[in-house]
Design a protein around this motif. Structure first.
Motif, PDB file in Angstrom:
ATOM      1  N   UNK A 121      22.072  -4.166   1.416  1.00  0.00           N
ATOM      2  CA  UNK A 121      20.769  -4.821   1.519  1.00  0.00           C
ATOM      3  C   UNK A 121      20.251  -5.202   0.143  1.00  0.00           C
ATOM      4  N   UNK A 122      19.495  -6.323   0.118  1.00  0.00           N
ATOM      5  CA  UNK A 122      18.895  -6.786  -1.117  1.00  0.00           C
ATOM      6  C   UNK A 122      17.397  -7.022  -0.913  1.00  0.00           C
ATOM      7  N   UNK A 123      16.683  -7.101  -2.023  1.00  0.00           N
ATOM      8  CA  UNK A 123      15.270  -7.456  -1.998  1.00  0.00           C
ATOM      9  C   UNK A 123      15.139  -8.969  -2.108  1.00  0.00           C
ATOM     10  N   UNK A 124      14.438  -9.589  -1.153  1.00  0.00           N
ATOM     11  CA  UNK A 124      14.168 -11.026  -1.205  1.00  0.00           C
ATOM     12  C   UNK A 124      12.664 -11.220  -1.091  1.00  0.00           C
ATOM     13  N   UNK A 125      12.015 -11.350  -2.216  1.00  0.00           N
ATOM     14  CA  UNK A 125      10.567 -11.436  -2.191  1.00  0.00           C
ATOM     15  C   UNK A 125       9.970 -10.147  -1.672  1.00  0.00           C
ATOM     16  N   UNK A 126       9.178 -10.260  -0.618  1.00  0.00           N
ATOM     17  CA  UNK A 126       8.567  -9.072  -0.014  1.00  0.00           C
ATOM     18  C   UNK A 126       9.435  -8.492   1.101  1.00  0.00           C
ATOM     19  N   UNK A 127      10.574  -9.107   1.366  1.00  0.00           N
ATOM     20  CA  UNK A 127      11.420  -8.690   2.476  1.00  0.00           C
ATOM     21  C   UNK A 127      12.671  -7.968   1.991  1.00  0.00           C
ATOM     22  N   UNK A 128      13.328  -7.327   2.943  1.00  0.00           N
ATOM     23  CA  UNK A 128      14.650  -6.736   2.725  1.00  0.00           C
ATOM     24  C   UNK A 128      15.637  -7.509   3.589  1.00  0.00           C
ATOM     25  N   UNK A 129      16.700  -8.020   2.987  1.00  0.00           N
ATOM     26  CA  UNK A 129      17.694  -8.821   3.695  1.00  0.00           C
ATOM     27  C   UNK A 129      19.028  -8.098   3.705  1.00  0.00           C
ATOM     28  N   UNK A 130      19.664  -8.039   4.884  1.00  0.00           N
ATOM     29  CA  UNK A 130      20.982  -7.412   5.020  1.00  0.00           C
ATOM     30  C   UNK A 130      22.069  -8.445   4.742  1.00  0.00           C
ATOM     31  N   UNK A 131      22.999  -8.103   3.866  1.00  0.00           N
ATOM     32  CA  UNK A 131      24.098  -8.984   3.487  1.00  0.00           C
ATOM     33  C   UNK A 131      25.399  -8.486   4.100  1.00  0.00           C
ATOM     34  N   UNK A 132      26.111  -9.381   4.762  1.00  0.00           N
ATOM     35  CA  UNK A 132      27.452  -9.079   5.292  1.00  0.00           C
ATOM     36  C   UNK A 132      28.457  -9.923   4.523  1.00  0.00           C
ATOM     37  N   UNK A 133      29.439  -9.277   3.882  1.00  0.00           N
ATOM     38  CA  UNK A 133      30.400  -9.988   3.061  1.00  0.00           C
ATOM     39  C   UNK A 133      31.221 -10.969   3.905  1.00  0.00           C
ATOM     40  N   UNK A 134      31.340 -12.190   3.414  1.00  0.00           N
ATOM     41  CA  UNK A 134      32.146 -13.211   4.083  1.00  0.00           C
ATOM     42  C   UNK A 134      33.636 -12.934   3.911  1.00  0.00           C
ATOM     43  N   UNK A 135      34.400 -13.269   4.938  1.00  0.00           N
ATOM     44  CA  UNK A 135      35.867 -13.324   4.920  1.00  0.00           C
ATOM     45  C   UNK A 135      36.565 -11.973   4.866  1.00  0.00           C
ATOM     46  N   UNK A 136      35.831 -10.860   4.790  1.00  0.00           N
ATOM     47  CA  UNK A 136      36.493  -9.560   4.684  1.00  0.00           C
ATOM     48  C   UNK A 136      35.925  -8.578   5.695  1.00  0.00           C
ATOM     49  N   UNK A 137      36.739  -7.575   6.018  1.00  0.00           N
ATOM     50  CA  UNK A 137      36.320  -6.524   6.942  1.00  0.00           C
ATOM     51  C   UNK A 137      36.874  -5.202   6.430  1.00  0.00           C
ATOM     52  N   UNK A 138      35.985  -4.267   6.091  1.00  0.00           N
ATOM     53  CA  UNK A 138      36.418  -2.963   5.610  1.00  0.00           C
ATOM     54  C   UNK A 138      36.546  -1.988   6.779  1.00  0.00           C
TER      55      UNK A 138
END
Length: 282
Positions: A48-65
Protein backbone atom coordinates in the motif's frame (compact mmCIF):
# COMPACT_ATOMS: atom_id res chain seq x y z
CA UNK A 1 -31.69 43.26 -2.73
CA UNK A 2 -30.82 40.89 0.13
CA UNK A 3 -31.86 37.92 -2.02
CA UNK A 4 -29.56 39.07 -4.84
CA UNK A 5 -26.61 39.30 -2.46
CA UNK A 6 -27.21 35.73 -1.25
CA UNK A 7 -27.36 34.42 -4.82
CA UNK A 8 -24.18 36.36 -5.67
CA UNK A 9 -22.35 34.82 -2.71
CA UNK A 10 -23.54 31.34 -3.72
CA UNK A 11 -22.27 31.82 -7.25
CA UNK A 12 -18.86 32.90 -5.93
CA UNK A 13 -18.71 29.87 -3.67
CA UNK A 14 -19.49 27.30 -6.39
CA UNK A 15 -16.25 27.73 -8.38
CA UNK A 16 -14.26 27.66 -5.14
CA UNK A 17 -15.93 24.41 -4.10
CA UNK A 18 -15.33 23.00 -7.56
CA UNK A 19 -11.64 23.91 -7.42
CA UNK A 20 -11.34 22.29 -4.01
CA UNK A 21 -12.92 19.08 -5.31
CA UNK A 22 -10.61 19.05 -8.32
CA UNK A 23 -7.58 19.61 -6.08
CA UNK A 24 -8.61 16.70 -3.84
CA UNK A 25 -9.15 14.48 -6.86
CA UNK A 26 -5.79 15.41 -8.32
CA UNK A 27 -3.94 14.80 -5.05
CA UNK A 28 -5.53 11.39 -4.55
CA UNK A 29 -5.32 10.12 -8.14
CA UNK A 30 -2.47 7.71 -8.86
CA UNK A 31 -0.10 9.10 -11.47
CA UNK A 32 2.91 7.72 -13.32
CA UNK A 33 5.25 10.67 -12.93
CA UNK A 34 5.65 11.09 -9.17
CA UNK A 35 7.01 9.31 -6.12
CA UNK A 36 4.66 7.86 -3.49
CA UNK A 37 5.46 6.96 0.10
CA UNK A 38 5.14 3.30 1.02
CA UNK A 39 2.46 2.92 3.68
CA UNK A 40 2.08 -0.80 4.47
CA UNK A 41 2.85 -4.32 3.27
CA UNK A 42 0.49 -7.15 2.37
CA UNK A 43 2.57 -9.90 0.78
CA UNK A 44 5.16 -10.47 -1.94
CA UNK A 45 3.18 -8.92 -4.79
CA UNK A 46 0.90 -6.48 -2.93
CA UNK A 47 1.49 -3.42 -0.77
CA UNK A 48 0.00 0.00 0.00
CA UNK A 49 1.02 3.58 -0.70
CA UNK A 50 -0.10 7.03 0.41
CA UNK A 51 -1.93 8.97 -2.32
CA UNK A 52 -2.89 12.34 -0.98
CA UNK A 53 -5.32 11.73 1.86
CA UNK A 54 -6.01 8.16 0.72
CA UNK A 55 -4.32 4.79 0.98
CA UNK A 56 -4.05 2.90 -2.33
CA UNK A 57 -3.35 -0.84 -2.66
CA UNK A 58 -0.80 -1.73 -5.35
CA UNK A 59 -0.74 -5.12 -7.09
CA UNK A 60 2.44 -5.80 -9.07
CA UNK A 61 1.85 -6.26 -12.80
CA UNK A 62 2.91 -9.43 -14.65
CA UNK A 63 4.07 -11.38 -11.57
CA UNK A 64 2.57 -13.68 -8.96
CA UNK A 65 4.38 -14.59 -5.74
CA UNK A 66 3.61 -17.75 -3.71
CA UNK A 67 0.61 -17.36 -1.39
CA UNK A 68 0.99 -16.59 2.31
CA UNK A 69 -2.42 -15.20 3.24
CA UNK A 70 -4.94 -17.03 1.07
CA UNK A 71 -7.93 -18.17 3.23
CA UNK A 72 -8.14 -21.92 3.89
CA UNK A 73 -4.87 -22.52 2.04
CA UNK A 74 -1.44 -23.45 3.40
CA UNK A 75 1.50 -21.10 3.03
CA UNK A 76 3.22 -21.96 -0.24
CA UNK A 77 6.98 -22.61 -0.48
CA UNK A 78 8.98 -19.40 -0.85
CA UNK A 79 5.89 -17.33 0.03
CA UNK A 80 7.42 -15.97 3.26
CA UNK A 81 10.73 -15.33 1.47
CA UNK A 82 8.97 -13.36 -1.28
CA UNK A 83 7.05 -11.30 1.29
CA UNK A 84 10.20 -10.58 3.29
CA UNK A 85 12.13 -9.62 0.16
CA UNK A 86 9.44 -7.19 -1.00
CA UNK A 87 9.15 -5.67 2.46
CA UNK A 88 12.92 -5.24 2.72
CA UNK A 89 13.22 -3.51 -0.66
CA UNK A 90 10.28 -1.20 -0.02
CA UNK A 91 11.57 -0.34 3.45
CA UNK A 92 14.91 0.59 1.95
CA UNK A 93 13.36 2.59 -0.88
CA UNK A 94 10.65 4.26 1.25
CA UNK A 95 9.14 5.72 -1.93
CA UNK A 96 8.13 4.20 -5.27
CA UNK A 97 7.23 5.40 -8.74
CA UNK A 98 4.60 3.60 -10.81
CA UNK A 99 3.94 2.86 -14.47
CA UNK A 100 0.90 1.14 -15.91
CA UNK A 101 -0.44 -0.98 -18.76
CA UNK A 102 -3.91 -0.98 -20.37
CA UNK A 103 -5.90 -1.53 -17.16
CA UNK A 104 -5.34 0.63 -14.12
CA UNK A 105 -7.10 -1.64 -11.60
CA UNK A 106 -8.05 -5.30 -11.19
CA UNK A 107 -11.38 -6.77 -10.10
CA UNK A 108 -10.44 -6.18 -6.46
CA UNK A 109 -9.88 -2.45 -7.16
CA UNK A 110 -6.15 -2.78 -6.59
CA UNK A 111 -3.96 -0.53 -8.75
CA UNK A 112 -1.92 -2.59 -11.23
CA UNK A 113 1.60 -1.25 -11.64
CA UNK A 114 5.24 -1.75 -12.48
CA UNK A 115 7.03 -0.49 -9.38
CA UNK A 116 10.28 1.46 -9.62
CA UNK A 117 12.43 1.75 -6.49
CA UNK A 118 14.47 4.83 -5.60
CA UNK A 119 17.69 3.21 -6.85
CA UNK A 120 16.13 2.69 -10.29
CA UNK A 121 15.55 -1.04 -10.00
CA UNK A 122 12.15 -2.55 -10.78
CA UNK A 123 10.55 -4.54 -7.95
CA UNK A 124 8.55 -6.77 -10.33
CA UNK A 125 11.71 -7.81 -12.15
CA UNK A 126 13.76 -8.34 -9.00
CA UNK A 127 11.21 -10.87 -7.70
CA UNK A 128 11.42 -12.79 -10.99
CA UNK A 129 15.22 -12.68 -11.00
CA UNK A 130 15.36 -14.14 -7.49
CA UNK A 131 12.92 -16.91 -8.38
CA UNK A 132 10.42 -15.55 -5.87
CA UNK A 133 7.64 -15.04 -8.42
CA UNK A 134 6.23 -16.51 -11.61
CA UNK A 135 5.06 -14.58 -14.64
CA UNK A 136 1.32 -13.88 -14.60
CA UNK A 137 -0.13 -12.27 -17.73
CA UNK A 138 -3.75 -11.13 -17.66
CA UNK A 139 -4.95 -9.64 -20.93
CA UNK A 140 -5.08 -6.91 -22.08
CA UNK A 141 -2.01 -6.14 -19.93
CA UNK A 142 0.66 -7.70 -22.13
CA UNK A 143 3.13 -4.86 -22.79
CA UNK A 144 6.07 -6.54 -21.02
CA UNK A 145 5.06 -10.18 -21.46
CA UNK A 146 8.01 -11.34 -23.56
CA UNK A 147 10.61 -9.50 -21.50
CA UNK A 148 9.26 -10.82 -18.21
CA UNK A 149 9.09 -14.38 -19.51
CA UNK A 150 12.75 -14.10 -20.43
CA UNK A 151 13.62 -12.96 -16.90
CA UNK A 152 11.69 -15.95 -15.54
CA UNK A 153 13.54 -18.21 -17.97
CA UNK A 154 16.90 -17.03 -16.63
CA UNK A 155 15.78 -17.70 -13.05
CA UNK A 156 14.81 -21.22 -14.12
CA UNK A 157 18.17 -21.74 -15.74
CA UNK A 158 19.93 -20.53 -12.60
CA UNK A 159 17.63 -22.63 -10.40
CA UNK A 160 16.72 -19.62 -8.30
CA UNK A 161 14.11 -19.77 -5.53
CA UNK A 162 11.00 -21.68 -6.57
CA UNK A 163 12.90 -23.16 -9.51
CA UNK A 164 15.62 -24.65 -7.29
CA UNK A 165 14.28 -28.18 -7.58
CA UNK A 166 12.29 -27.73 -10.78
CA UNK A 167 12.87 -30.60 -13.15
CA UNK A 168 11.57 -28.59 -16.09
CA UNK A 169 14.10 -25.77 -15.88
CA UNK A 170 15.08 -24.86 -19.44
CA UNK A 171 18.72 -24.48 -20.37
CA UNK A 172 18.93 -21.32 -22.42
CA UNK A 173 20.93 -18.14 -22.28
CA UNK A 174 19.06 -15.41 -24.11
CA UNK A 175 19.43 -11.66 -23.55
CA UNK A 176 16.55 -9.96 -21.76
CA UNK A 177 15.75 -7.27 -24.29
CA UNK A 178 12.66 -6.66 -26.39
CA UNK A 179 12.76 -5.12 -29.84
CA UNK A 180 10.56 -2.20 -30.76
CA UNK A 181 9.61 -3.87 -34.04
CA UNK A 182 6.28 -5.67 -34.13
CA UNK A 183 4.35 -7.41 -36.87
CA UNK A 184 6.27 -10.70 -36.89
CA UNK A 185 4.30 -13.84 -36.06
CA UNK A 186 5.72 -17.32 -35.34
CA UNK A 187 3.82 -20.59 -35.57
CA UNK A 188 5.32 -24.04 -34.91
CA UNK A 189 4.02 -27.40 -36.08
CA UNK A 190 6.11 -29.56 -33.75
CA UNK A 191 5.11 -32.90 -35.25
CA UNK A 192 5.91 -31.73 -38.75
CA UNK A 193 9.07 -30.02 -37.43
CA UNK A 194 8.04 -26.90 -39.33
CA UNK A 195 8.22 -23.25 -38.25
CA UNK A 196 6.31 -20.53 -40.10
CA UNK A 197 7.43 -16.93 -39.69
CA UNK A 198 5.04 -14.33 -41.11
CA UNK A 199 5.74 -10.70 -41.89
CA UNK A 200 2.39 -9.01 -41.30
CA UNK A 201 3.75 -5.53 -42.08
CA UNK A 202 3.84 -3.59 -45.34
CA UNK A 203 7.65 -3.40 -45.35
CA UNK A 204 10.36 -5.88 -46.24
CA UNK A 205 12.38 -7.16 -43.30
CA UNK A 206 16.07 -7.98 -43.65
CA UNK A 207 16.76 -11.02 -41.45
CA UNK A 208 20.54 -11.29 -41.85
CA UNK A 209 21.99 -12.28 -38.47
CA UNK A 210 18.61 -13.15 -36.95
CA UNK A 211 18.15 -16.37 -35.00
CA UNK A 212 15.29 -18.72 -34.20
CA UNK A 213 15.55 -20.54 -30.85
CA UNK A 214 13.98 -23.73 -29.57
CA UNK A 215 13.87 -22.75 -25.90
CA UNK A 216 13.77 -26.17 -24.22
CA UNK A 217 16.58 -27.67 -26.23
CA UNK A 218 18.51 -24.38 -26.49
CA UNK A 219 18.98 -25.04 -30.20
CA UNK A 220 19.43 -22.15 -32.60
CA UNK A 221 18.80 -21.65 -36.30
CA UNK A 222 20.92 -18.69 -37.55
CA UNK A 223 19.66 -16.76 -40.55
CA UNK A 224 22.06 -15.93 -43.35
CA UNK A 225 21.28 -13.21 -45.89
CA UNK A 226 17.51 -13.25 -46.20
CA UNK A 227 14.78 -10.71 -46.90
CA UNK A 228 11.18 -11.43 -45.90
CA UNK A 229 8.84 -9.56 -48.22
CA UNK A 230 5.73 -7.71 -46.97
CA UNK A 231 2.80 -9.98 -46.08
CA UNK A 232 4.92 -13.07 -46.87
CA UNK A 233 6.00 -16.16 -44.94
CA UNK A 234 9.22 -18.10 -44.55
CA UNK A 235 9.28 -21.76 -43.52
CA UNK A 236 12.09 -23.41 -41.54
CA UNK A 237 12.12 -27.20 -41.57
CA UNK A 238 13.91 -29.54 -39.18
CA UNK A 239 12.13 -32.74 -40.26
CA UNK A 240 14.25 -35.83 -40.79
CA UNK A 241 11.82 -37.10 -43.38
CA UNK A 242 8.86 -34.96 -44.37
CA UNK A 243 5.56 -36.76 -44.82
CA UNK A 244 4.67 -34.18 -47.45
CA UNK A 245 7.41 -32.26 -49.31
CA UNK A 246 7.67 -28.61 -48.29
CA UNK A 247 8.71 -26.28 -51.08
CA UNK A 248 10.80 -23.14 -50.54
CA UNK A 249 11.60 -24.06 -46.92
CA UNK A 250 14.88 -23.19 -45.25
CA UNK A 251 16.59 -26.25 -43.78
CA UNK A 252 17.54 -26.04 -40.09
CA UNK A 253 20.56 -28.30 -40.62
CA UNK A 254 19.53 -30.56 -37.74
CA UNK A 255 16.54 -32.84 -37.28
CA UNK A 256 13.90 -33.46 -34.63
CA UNK A 257 14.41 -30.07 -32.95
CA UNK A 258 11.00 -29.68 -31.30
CA UNK A 259 9.99 -31.58 -28.17
CA UNK A 260 6.62 -33.27 -28.72
CA UNK A 261 6.14 -34.55 -25.16
CA UNK A 262 6.84 -31.31 -23.25
CA UNK A 263 6.39 -27.59 -23.72
CA UNK A 264 8.94 -26.13 -26.13
CA UNK A 265 8.40 -22.42 -26.96
CA UNK A 266 9.99 -20.75 -29.99
CA UNK A 267 11.62 -17.34 -29.87
CA UNK A 268 12.91 -15.09 -32.64
CA UNK A 269 15.75 -12.58 -32.18
CA UNK A 270 17.04 -9.92 -34.54
CA UNK A 271 20.67 -9.10 -35.31
CA UNK A 272 20.88 -6.96 -32.16
CA UNK A 273 19.83 -9.90 -29.95
CA UNK A 274 16.49 -8.21 -29.32
CA UNK A 275 13.44 -10.41 -28.84
CA UNK A 276 11.12 -9.96 -31.83
CA UNK A 277 8.46 -12.65 -31.44
CA UNK A 278 7.49 -15.64 -29.30
CA UNK A 279 5.43 -18.76 -29.94
CA UNK A 280 4.01 -20.04 -26.65
CA UNK A 281 3.65 -23.82 -26.54
CA UNK A 282 0.56 -24.20 -24.33
Amino acid sequence: MKRNIIIFLMLIGLPLAGCSAIADLSSNAVQSNQWYSVYDFVDGDTFKIKTGDDITTIRLLYVDTPETKKPNSPVEPFGPEASAYTEQLLNESKKVRLTFDKELTDKYERTLAIVELKDGRILNELLLEQGLAKVLIVEPNVKMENVYKQIEQQAKQNKQGIWRNASDSDNTDIPVKKAARSGIVIEVDKRAELVTITNTTNESITMDGWKLVSVRGNQTYPFGPYELAPKQKVLISSAEESEAPVTNALEWGASNIWNNSESDPAELYNANNELVAVWEDE
